[in-house]
Write an enzyme that holds these catalytic residues in place. Sequence first.
Site, PDB file in Angstrom:
ATOM      1  N   LYS A  46     -19.672  13.310  11.461  1.00 10.94           N
ATOM      2  CA  LYS A  46     -20.650  14.244  10.901  1.00 10.94           C
ATOM      3  C   LYS A  46     -21.425  14.957  12.005  1.00 10.94           C
ATOM      4  CE  LYS A  46     -22.970  12.604   7.330  1.00 10.94           C
ATOM      5  NZ  LYS A  46     -22.427  13.320   6.152  1.00 10.94           N
ATOM      6  N   ARG A 116     -29.055  10.354   8.188  1.00  7.84           N
ATOM      7  CA  ARG A 116     -27.746   9.922   7.671  1.00  7.84           C
ATOM      8  C   ARG A 116     -26.970   9.175   8.743  1.00  7.84           C
ATOM      9  NH1 ARG A 116     -28.104  15.381   5.636  1.00  7.84           N
ATOM     10  NH2 ARG A 116     -27.705  15.483   3.388  1.00  7.84           N
ATOM     11  N   GLY A 125     -19.689   2.115   3.069  1.00  8.80           N
ATOM     12  CA  GLY A 125     -20.177   0.777   3.370  1.00  8.80           C
ATOM     13  C   GLY A 125     -21.364   0.844   4.298  1.00  8.80           C
ATOM     14  N   MET A 127     -24.954   3.108   5.728  1.00  2.00           N
ATOM     15  CA  MET A 127     -26.144   3.597   5.039  1.00  2.00           C
ATOM     16  C   MET A 127     -25.950   4.963   4.412  1.00  2.00           C
ATOM     17  SD  MET A 127     -30.049   4.022   6.285  1.00  2.00           S
ATOM     18  CE  MET A 127     -29.944   5.807   6.331  1.00  2.00           C
ATOM     19  N   ARG A 360     -15.982  21.176   5.180  1.00  2.00           N
ATOM     20  CA  ARG A 360     -14.912  20.217   5.464  1.00  2.00           C
ATOM     21  C   ARG A 360     -13.638  20.749   4.814  1.00  2.00           C
ATOM     22  NH1 ARG A 360     -17.365  15.567   1.412  1.00  2.00           N
ATOM     23  NH2 ARG A 360     -17.394  16.884  -0.426  1.00  2.00           N
ATOM     24  N   HIS A 478     -17.349  15.663 -10.912  1.00  2.00           N
ATOM     25  CA  HIS A 478     -16.631  14.438 -10.566  1.00  2.00           C
ATOM     26  C   HIS A 478     -15.270  14.380 -11.256  1.00  2.00           C
ATOM     27  CE1 HIS A 478     -15.633  10.101 -11.078  1.00  2.00           C
ATOM     28  NE2 HIS A 478     -16.018  10.070  -9.798  1.00  2.00           N
ATOM     29  N   ARG A 641      27.399   1.630  -7.298  1.00  2.00           N
ATOM     30  CA  ARG A 641      27.175   0.197  -7.168  1.00  2.00           C
ATOM     31  C   ARG A 641      27.926  -0.548  -8.265  1.00  2.00           C
ATOM     32  NH1 ARG A 641      21.280  -2.276  -7.964  1.00  2.00           N
ATOM     33  NH2 ARG A 641      21.781  -1.853 -10.130  1.00  2.00           N
ATOM     34  N   GLU A 770      19.905  -6.634   0.243  1.00  2.00           N
ATOM     35  CA  GLU A 770      18.774  -6.864  -0.665  1.00  2.00           C
ATOM     36  C   GLU A 770      18.424  -8.346  -0.768  1.00  2.00           C
ATOM     37  OE1 GLU A 770      19.816  -5.633  -4.661  1.00  2.00           O
ATOM     38  OE2 GLU A 770      21.932  -6.088  -4.347  1.00  2.00           O
ATOM     39  N   SER A 789      23.045  -0.190   2.385  1.00  3.90           N
ATOM     40  CA  SER A 789      21.974   0.485   1.678  1.00  3.90           C
ATOM     41  C   SER A 789      20.930  -0.578   1.327  1.00  3.90           C
ATOM     42  CB  SER A 789      22.513   1.162   0.419  1.00  3.90           C
ATOM     43  OG  SER A 789      21.445   1.789  -0.258  1.00  3.90           O
ATOM     44  N   GLY A 791      18.294  -2.418  -0.533  1.00  2.33           N
ATOM     45  CA  GLY A 791      17.733  -2.537  -1.871  1.00  2.33           C
ATOM     46  C   GLY A 791      16.385  -3.203  -1.717  1.00  2.33           C
ATOM     47  N   ASN A 793      13.769  -3.207  -3.465  1.00  2.00           N
ATOM     48  CA  ASN A 793      13.120  -3.834  -4.625  1.00  2.00           C
ATOM     49  C   ASN A 793      13.387  -5.337  -4.606  1.00  2.00           C
ATOM     50  OD1 ASN A 793      12.597  -1.235  -5.314  1.00  2.00           O
ATOM     51  ND2 ASN A 793      13.898  -1.176  -7.127  1.00  2.00           N
ATOM     52  N   CYS A 856      17.839   2.495  -1.125  1.00  2.00           N
ATOM     53  CA  CYS A 856      17.931   2.956  -2.513  1.00  2.00           C
ATOM     54  C   CYS A 856      16.961   2.222  -3.413  1.00  2.00           C
ATOM     55  CB  CYS A 856      19.357   2.851  -3.031  1.00  2.00           C
ATOM     56  SG  CYS A 856      19.959   1.166  -3.135  1.00  2.00           S
ATOM     57  N   TYR A 876      19.580   8.074   5.534  1.00  2.00           N
ATOM     58  CA  TYR A 876      19.095   8.762   4.341  1.00  2.00           C
ATOM     59  C   TYR A 876      18.197   7.857   3.511  1.00  2.00           C
ATOM     60  CZ  TYR A 876      22.539   6.155   1.619  1.00  2.00           C
ATOM     61  OH  TYR A 876      23.256   5.143   1.031  1.00  2.00           O
TER      62      TYR A 876
END
Lengths: 896, 896
Positions: A46, A116, A125, A127, A360, A478, A641, A770, A789, A791, A793, A856, A876
């Site tokens: 600031k 400030r 967090g 002042m 800003r 807001h 797959r 995976e 590839s 996986g 997940n 993937c 990729y």
Amino acid sequence: MATTKKTRGRSTASQKTTTRAKKMVYFFGGSRTEGKASQKTLLGGKGANLADMTSIGLPVPAGFTITTDTCAAYYDIGGRFPGGLSDQIRKNIRKLEMETGKKFGSTTDPLLVSVRSGAAVSMPGMMDTVLNLGLNDKSVVGLAELTGNERFAWDAYRRLINMYGDVVMGVDHHHFEAAFDRIKKGLGVTEDTDVPAEGLRELCQAYKAVYRQHVGAAFPTDPYKQLELAVEAVFRSWNSDRANSYRRINEISGLNGTAVNVQAMVFGNMGEDSGTGVAFTRDPSTGKNVFYGEFLINAQGEDVVAGIRTPEPLAAMSRWNARVAKELGRIRIKLEKHYKDMQDIEFTIERGTLYMLQTRNGKRTGAASVKMAVDMVKEKLIDRKTALKRIPANDLTQLLLPSFQGKSKAAAETIAKGLPASPGAASGGLAFTAEEAVERALAGEQVLLVRKETSPEDVDGMHSAAGILTSTGGMTSHAAVVARGWGKCCVAGAGDISIDAAKGRITVGGKTYGRKSVLSIDGSTGEVMVGEIERVIPSKVSGDLATVLKWADGVARMGVRTNADTPQDAKRAREFGAIGIGLCRTEHMFFEGDRIKAMREMILAGTMVNREKALKKLLPYQRKDFAGIFTAMKGLPVTVRLLDPPLHEFLPHEADSQKAMAKDLGVPLSEVRRRVSMLHEMNPMLGHRGCRLAITYPEIAKMQARAITEATIQCLKKGIKAMPEIMVPLIGTRRELEILRELILETIAVVKKEKKYSGKLSIPVGTMIEIPRAALTAGDIAEVADFFSFGTNDLTQMAFGYSRDDAGVFLPEYVSREILEKDPFQAIDVTGVGRLVEIACQEGRMTKPKLKLGICGEHGGEPSSIAFCEQVGLDYVSCSPFRVPVARLAAAQAVL
Amino acid sequence: MATTKKTRGRSTASQKTTTRAKKMVYFFGGSRTEGKASQKTLLGGKGANLADMTSIGLPVPAGFTITTDTCAAYYDIGGRFPGGLSDQIRKNIRKLEMETGKKFGSTTDPLLVSVRSGAAVSMPGMMDTVLNLGLNDKSVVGLAELTGNERFAWDAYRRLINMYGDVVMGVDHHHFEAAFDRIKKGLGVTEDTDVPAEGLRELCQAYKAVYRQHVGAAFPTDPYKQLELAVEAVFRSWNSDRANSYRRINEISGLNGTAVNVQAMVFGNMGEDSGTGVAFTRDPSTGKNVFYGEFLINAQGEDVVAGIRTPEPLAAMSRWNARVAKELGRIRIKLEKHYKDMQDIEFTIERGTLYMLQTRNGKRTGAASVKMAVDMVKEKLIDRKTALKRIPANDLTQLLLPSFQGKSKAAAETIAKGLPASPGAASGGLAFTAEEAVERALAGEQVLLVRKETSPEDVDGMHSAAGILTSTGGMTSHAAVVARGWGKCCVAGAGDISIDAAKGRITVGGKTYGRKSVLSIDGSTGEVMVGEIERVIPSKVSGDLATVLKWADGVARMGVRTNADTPQDAKRAREFGAIGIGLCRTEHMFFEGDRIKAMREMILAGTMVNREKALKKLLPYQRKDFAGIFTAMKGLPVTVRLLDPPLHEFLPHEADSQKAMAKDLGVPLSEVRRRVSMLHEMNPMLGHRGCRLAITYPEIAKMQARAITEATIQCLKKGIKAMPEIMVPLIGTRRELEILRELILETIAVVKKEKKYSGKLSIPVGTMIEIPRAALTAGDIAEVADFFSFGTNDLTQMAFGYSRDDAGVFLPEYVSREILEKDPFQAIDVTGVGRLVEIACQEGRMTKPKLKLGICGEHGGEPSSIAFCEQVGLDYVSCSPFRVPVARLAAAQAVL
């Protein structure tokens, strides 16, 4: 622990500050500005910004910044002001008096200041602001006389005592509120604004009593004392629990401390020649190059944001004060030239004089982001790389937002019109509180959150809702700002709507709509309509977005593929710019119509011969599916797959469906039940699925390899350049892949011979990585894989030991309590899961330097994960069709 | 691919062999022995052994070995005999003729030889033996005349043609058999031995016709041609598919090829002065130092093994031929002196002359292994280290478990065979539910719990039963794992048994057995037998075993702890030499009597206050449990793991039990059902359990920490040196442990204050490392851990993505098809899971060099895994009480 670290980090600074009388305070103002934009470390964000704005000649209220080093010194000497600091503050207050012509603590024309905090990195967090510092029982009278506005003066004073008590001294805000309530009750009024000067004067006395009671000392009347205590409060707030935990969680370290900004107050509420406003140098919603904002006459900044009064558009300003309007216009141009980006500004006019309070980079919608980036490149304000870096990749999803289908919309009844606060289209039942919205959304309902206005407490509900509708508040309220940030549809300030949250209904045009009524809102027009309206989803990338993505493709090293299982998805993804399919799941192909019957026959078959018989029925379907997808992809590679889920997913689990199935297949019900119970698994995620199925039932993999090969030959014979790649799921050992690779290659060779196809037929065979063990033994596995590839997940499920189906019970708590930085299923966990990926990349390529690597999992469409993929050298990423544009941009940003 | 590698590996050898006429053949015999024991690489294992036996003066039939280099050279020049090989073979045959006084191909006294393969490493998959080589139509007549035994001669000849056709030329064995059957039919006999010489002569003609028909050439009459083709067949068998795949699977590489052993034939079936036998230099069953074996007069080696005639004990030999018996006794002593181990020998007496055909280290029982080791140290034959290395650690379990008395068992009827899931022997009536088992056991009955499969709800019943029998599930099923942990007998997956629990009976082989039928199960063999069988109860750790284990403790670097949850188990383990408890699970403590009620109250509680109320009831039980265990361990450390399983494991899943529970707790049944359904998980293994429970319900962990601390103080006040360590399960992130560590330390401090305990109270807080991510981020986690204990059961599940409960469907196939070398739940997978352990050890110790490291998965009691633990530097292993002796020995072996 955190404290120790910080002290260590600061020891050098402390030596400097204590050995010689260092410059601790930097002035900014019309006469002289000592700091500059580059001094963020020393002056905080600031402070540096205030100095910068002043330097480029903007009319910024003068003030000064106490450096971050000073804060460090404060701690190093055990929480005392370093020698000379008081002097330097006093010297700068005198400068400020010269600059403003006012005097600190004066009873005739008092200088009031704001205080400030401001570290080098923006950090909630610490002042908050203290305003109007410098007032006391005497100077308030002077201020009243000077402004000829007694109410204003006492209002300013009571705000100071309240803020000071709350922010500097930690007196709970509700003590002040209780005092105010008593006074309002005595006066028989309910609104703050209805309390006259007399009442506010009384309030100041009451506030001082509250202050004394809770602080144990009188409110300081000496303005220097006020100031020094406020500065110290800022210093102390640097080490508050909240600030420390914020730094720990966000891994912010190496900072000295916070700076303190002391700035002369200006007032927009000094009468009809005063005012305040906020503006964007371009339209943050569409990105159009127009000056966009609103202002309120005789008001303070927070009044605009709070949405209590409806502000006037900026366009109306020249009618009120043409000179100021013109000056503001000049400043707009200057700001964009200087910052080379769209600015979000706050300004105040005090008795006809314009002051800039803040500038800003402005938040914007995805569409605006893209348009501005492209426009600014055209205007030569920025170069292409800057343009690419500036667009938040995730925001591109907003450009692919749904809108109402034209005819359906035309047919709908419009009951109100508000501001087009955040584009998009949404329909839903009405929810009147944030909690209600969360609950009903969790229960699967589409809801609109309807509020007079929203506040930070409402964000959960806003996030859960399909759209947000407010009856007050403007484009910068807001609700509007938050919704735009998320790309969520919002109509704000629909003033005709009267909301009765307690009764759960709204009234508009004499009609009432309750919780169960469904409304539709168009965030691009501000319309509010009755009923649900059909929505259309864009299917192409065009205009500025196309331009940006073309630039991105020119920069990106990684390609972007898509996860698609149908020709339709494949086509859409190609139109969004996918250069191939990275994951074509085959299990969905077994559910439609007759297929599921054959699939179930196969599962019920007790022998390989009978399984093969059933699989023969599935073969033509699969072949047709693949041919369709190869055709849609027009010569782009398609990674297929092999069957992944456990077989029980294809069997019915309810009694009625089991009966139907038994009848359908002509087998006893007991047999169906027996098979279902045999296939039941305690932990299906870790069970008999993926390549484990192909190992125990090789005939399934054989059928799939055959279907792929036959479809390929069929396409090639028609002149369609099919480019399949066969991917084996759930490999955990090299030997599994070796066995299946052999089986697949054999099948390809057999089919080629059968079909008398003599052309070249190169179908790479690779594997998902995976399973943690696959990543850890990737060097071995690479010997028998043409590609990997990731996986991510499943890799995340197994590396963390989290079942996606079950983690809902604790994962949200883990994220909110910051046990996990992010949901690891959304953004890849670089430390743990990422390390496995890295090991696999390095060791896979050690074995086979040209090994093709991709991802993937769902992370393939998430920008921070894409950045990680770039870093580990993937070739990729593959993601859902709608995220392809996001991934293309993120891939470019990862390079930049 | 395998071929390419081998060729590469051999190129240097080939250059050598082709540039100069190398020595390719090594002779062994009374006159001169060219090879020696150390030349395994060159002569193969068998060749080196033959040379060695000859060297020490044993009467070995003479012969020669063609080197492995020669085999390599054969391949290097494209599958031809290297120059000079034929010459060298002929030269050695001549030496052999000199040595034996016979002549190769002679029509009067023909020299016959055997031809065998033999690489440096024993390798099934290569060529079998060809015997009697050297016979042809003429020499067979000579042999008949010489021996005066026409039938013997023709029998030898027909065997040669058959073996030669089968093994060297690949003629399917059944073609020969068919010819034999025709002849037997023609003679009207069924047994081979009933065919007279005439018939065998005719058979030789028929065999030669078969040979000609399938080979396309006549059976070679030139003995040198026979020999050269046989040698070449051995060379070719080195590169057979079977041999290649054996090498690939067993990761055997760097070998040149196979050697070929050509040895003079001797015959034990030349009359009443001939014979053959096998013997052990000590009793392989008890280990006693007595000569132990049997022999058959006028017989060939295979007759002893085939059991057609009952052989005579060795003790009877001196009556038959005192000279030979004495010579054999001398050889026994000589062999043990030379090989310094018990030998398993084969010998033949040809017309009164003793020949040694083979000697090798003899297989033995666990008990024998221990006794021999201790005796041989006493006899100064070996030193202690050698003794320790020689005992297979796993075999020690045989010394500790009950087993069926041999004769009684032999008399019992076996009705089914399952997997030997947990060794031991048990008899009892059949109980079909856990409750029934508990009840009947309480009433004093011995029962076997018979279930399709078991689940955690059954543990009480499993514990009460004498043994466990399941009809599904593998070696790693719940029943198997739990039973092994307890050292309780279990037969799993006895698929022939069909269980009707509702009717309380099982059906197998057409017979039905009910509640009152008594069965016996042998957990070491998987047999299920009818009736009660007498059992032999094991001795404690005493005598020779105690001696060996004392030696082991002197050598081992790692300590051995135990996994024990009760004072009884703790005591037993301490008696078996455990130096602490490495894993004290607390969940079993919540099942008995009133505890489960309080536990269920806790789970049903909707608020923290109510949960705390229920937990308060559990506290005294827990405290008592811990105090009991601390007392039993007499000052040895006890690592207590906080609650680990998901809460639904504590709720009943069947309607009746749910009703009972609702009534018991005074809550509506619907509430019980709701909670059960809420807690249901798709993949409980990856769900809300372990530290995740403690994070969301900190009050549970708090209660447990309190119980541990209170029990500790209680013990200390009584003068019992309690040494608890608190272990947090399932940590995946550093922050989880940090939060829980704080909570635990706080609780300890609070309790210490409450109890006014002023002494030192140091309770280390550490974590399981059982989630891949924990291993990958161990450097971080170590900052907040006093120790790590590897939970390799779960780590294996997650690293492989295998659920132990479900992997039974494919895991046995994976092991039998050699996709996995071993079941990774039995022996740690060093490549994948081991790598995670290694990473965690290294990086944990990088953070905290003195970090204590242990293992408490089942691998902690498995010797090859213990060797791995030694290698990565663990401080201790922890295993079930019954495996403590195994682990103590294995820990010593790991050092040696």
